[in-house]
Design a protein around this motif. Sequence first.
Motif, PDB file in Angstrom:
ATOM      1  N   ARG A  43       0.835  -1.201   0.000  1.00  0.00           N
ATOM      2  CA  ARG A  43       0.000   0.000   0.000  1.00  0.00           C
ATOM      3  C   ARG A  43       0.874   1.256   0.000  1.00  0.00           C
ATOM      4  NH1 ARG A  43      -3.800  -0.689   5.031  1.00  0.00           N
ATOM      5  NH2 ARG A  43      -4.269   1.499   4.531  1.00  0.00           N
ATOM      6  N   ASN A  45       1.158   5.391   0.283  1.00  0.00           N
ATOM      7  CA  ASN A  45       0.442   6.481   0.941  1.00  0.00           C
ATOM      8  C   ASN A  45       1.172   7.797   0.791  1.00  0.00           C
ATOM      9  OD1 ASN A  45      -1.702   4.872   2.323  1.00  0.00           O
ATOM     10  ND2 ASN A  45       0.048   3.994   3.405  1.00  0.00           N
ATOM     11  N   ASP A  71     -10.540  12.623   4.411  1.00  0.00           N
ATOM     12  CA  ASP A  71     -10.770  11.188   4.619  1.00  0.00           C
ATOM     13  C   ASP A  71     -11.438  10.931   5.965  1.00  0.00           C
ATOM     14  OD1 ASP A  71      -9.531   9.876   2.233  1.00  0.00           O
ATOM     15  OD2 ASP A  71      -7.790  10.986   2.926  1.00  0.00           O
ATOM     16  N   GLU A  88     -17.414  -2.991   6.028  1.00  0.00           N
ATOM     17  CA  GLU A  88     -17.224  -1.976   4.996  1.00  0.00           C
ATOM     18  C   GLU A  88     -16.344  -0.835   5.500  1.00  0.00           C
ATOM     19  OE1 GLU A  88     -20.664  -0.621   2.858  1.00  0.00           O
ATOM     20  OE2 GLU A  88     -21.662  -2.561   3.051  1.00  0.00           O
ATOM     21  N   SER A  91     -12.778  -1.857   5.163  1.00  0.00           N
ATOM     22  CA  SER A  91     -12.342  -1.729   3.766  1.00  0.00           C
ATOM     23  C   SER A  91     -12.067  -0.281   3.412  1.00  0.00           C
ATOM     24  CB  SER A  91     -13.417  -2.294   2.823  1.00  0.00           C
ATOM     25  OG  SER A  91     -13.599  -3.680   3.028  1.00  0.00           O
ATOM     26  N   ALA A  92     -12.937   0.627   3.880  1.00  0.00           N
ATOM     27  CA  ALA A  92     -12.748   2.052   3.616  1.00  0.00           C
ATOM     28  C   ALA A  92     -11.475   2.563   4.277  1.00  0.00           C
ATOM     29  CB  ALA A  92     -13.965   2.841   4.116  1.00  0.00           C
ATOM     30  N   TRP A  93     -11.205   2.079   5.489  1.00  0.00           N
ATOM     31  CA  TRP A  93      -9.998   2.488   6.219  1.00  0.00           C
ATOM     32  C   TRP A  93      -8.753   2.065   5.449  1.00  0.00           C
ATOM     33  CZ3 TRP A  93      -9.740   5.679  10.260  1.00  0.00           C
ATOM     34  CH2 TRP A  93      -8.543   5.759  10.978  1.00  0.00           C
ATOM     35  N   LYS A  94      -8.773   0.875   4.884  1.00  0.00           N
ATOM     36  CA  LYS A  94      -7.616   0.358   4.157  1.00  0.00           C
ATOM     37  C   LYS A  94      -7.383   1.096   2.843  1.00  0.00           C
ATOM     38  CE  LYS A  94      -7.991  -4.260   6.182  1.00  0.00           C
ATOM     39  NZ  LYS A  94      -8.344  -5.677   5.949  1.00  0.00           N
ATOM     40  N   LYS A  95      -8.401   1.808   2.363  1.00  0.00           N
ATOM     41  CA  LYS A  95      -8.258   2.546   1.101  1.00  0.00           C
ATOM     42  C   LYS A  95      -7.761   3.974   1.314  1.00  0.00           C
ATOM     43  CE  LYS A  95     -11.836  -0.134  -1.263  1.00  0.00           C
ATOM     44  NZ  LYS A  95     -13.220  -0.106  -1.823  1.00  0.00           N
ATOM     45  N   ILE A  96      -7.722   4.430   2.565  1.00  0.00           N
ATOM     46  CA  ILE A  96      -7.223   5.778   2.834  1.00  0.00           C
ATOM     47  C   ILE A  96      -5.731   5.821   2.492  1.00  0.00           C
ATOM     48  CG2 ILE A  96      -6.779   7.519   4.609  1.00  0.00           C
ATOM     49  CD1 ILE A  96      -9.230   6.443   6.112  1.00  0.00           C
ATOM     50  N   ASP A  97      -5.343   6.794   1.692  1.00  0.00           N
ATOM     51  CA  ASP A  97      -3.936   6.864   1.269  1.00  0.00           C
ATOM     52  C   ASP A  97      -3.307   8.224   1.556  1.00  0.00           C
ATOM     53  OD1 ASP A  97      -5.183   8.448  -0.586  1.00  0.00           O
ATOM     54  OD2 ASP A  97      -4.528   7.320  -2.353  1.00  0.00           O
ATOM     55  N   TYR A 133      -2.134   0.371   9.223  1.00  0.00           N
ATOM     56  CA  TYR A 133      -2.210  -1.017   8.788  1.00  0.00           C
ATOM     57  C   TYR A 133      -2.905  -1.913   9.805  1.00  0.00           C
ATOM     58  CZ  TYR A 133       0.976   0.640   5.233  1.00  0.00           C
ATOM     59  OH  TYR A 133       1.536   1.347   4.196  1.00  0.00           O
TER      60      TYR A 133
END
Length: 274
Positions: A43, A45, A71, A88, A91-97, A133
């Motif tokens: 990932r 960031n 975010d 969900e 999943s949204a947390w893991k997409k924060i970059d 992470y």
Amino acid sequence: MAYEDKLLMIDDAFSDYLKGRYSISQLEKKIASVLAACSFYGRSNKYTIMVVKNQGKEPFFGARIFPAIDDAHKIAEDVVVEGKPVQELRSAWKKIDNWVIEIDSSIFDRNTLNLNPREMTAILLHEVGHTIYSDKVIERMYRAYKSAYVHMNIAEKETLKIAYALFMVPLSASCALRSWVRGRNAIKEEYFADKIVADNGYGENYVEALTKIIEAFGNSIVNTNNAEADADVETSIQWAMVNVCDMTKRKNRLKDELFYKTVKSSSGFLKALA
């Protein structure tokens, strides 16, 4: 994939700052660029680094990480307005970059702590693992929110959607909880946040840093257990709910209370929420 070679540049940046060769601004930019080049666990960031002057407003926190404001706003919307399930939200947390990292300026205190550059990097890396992470932050906020939500009536639940952004405050509270493990052998426990430290060669440096922190500030600095951490976030959730539900009657008082919260904190992230 380990990034020991790149992380050495953060060690060097801390060293240069301690020797007077780097300004705060140069240090912040260097850490941000190096971390952005480290795609931990696949990932990538972006980072904004801020060295904040604590000046005794709160206990020593080392480093703490928040999602960027936009975010964080989206996460609050997903929880309060959309009512998304925890799966969900994970999943949204893991997409924060895009992340904001605050570093306590006390970390550079040569008299009280006397941390070396690798120990500073270890503390920083631990928080990256703990917040970015890991699911712990979003799960803690979600549990506290749902626990309070079930005790509200229908009218109150609808009112929450009007000012859902206020729930960025308990989200920040969940992010800011200290996550240091206790004792020399605790680094071997199966915590993801500690694994990222060990995988990149900073395990012993992290333990040494923690030892110095305990010697300087006492065991209470690392003594927050899960129940106490949950209670802290639950208190912040209750504060948000009370103020949202009554906001039409007390907007000015709410503004004053939020301002007071920022005064008690050194966090630039929390000040931006006000």
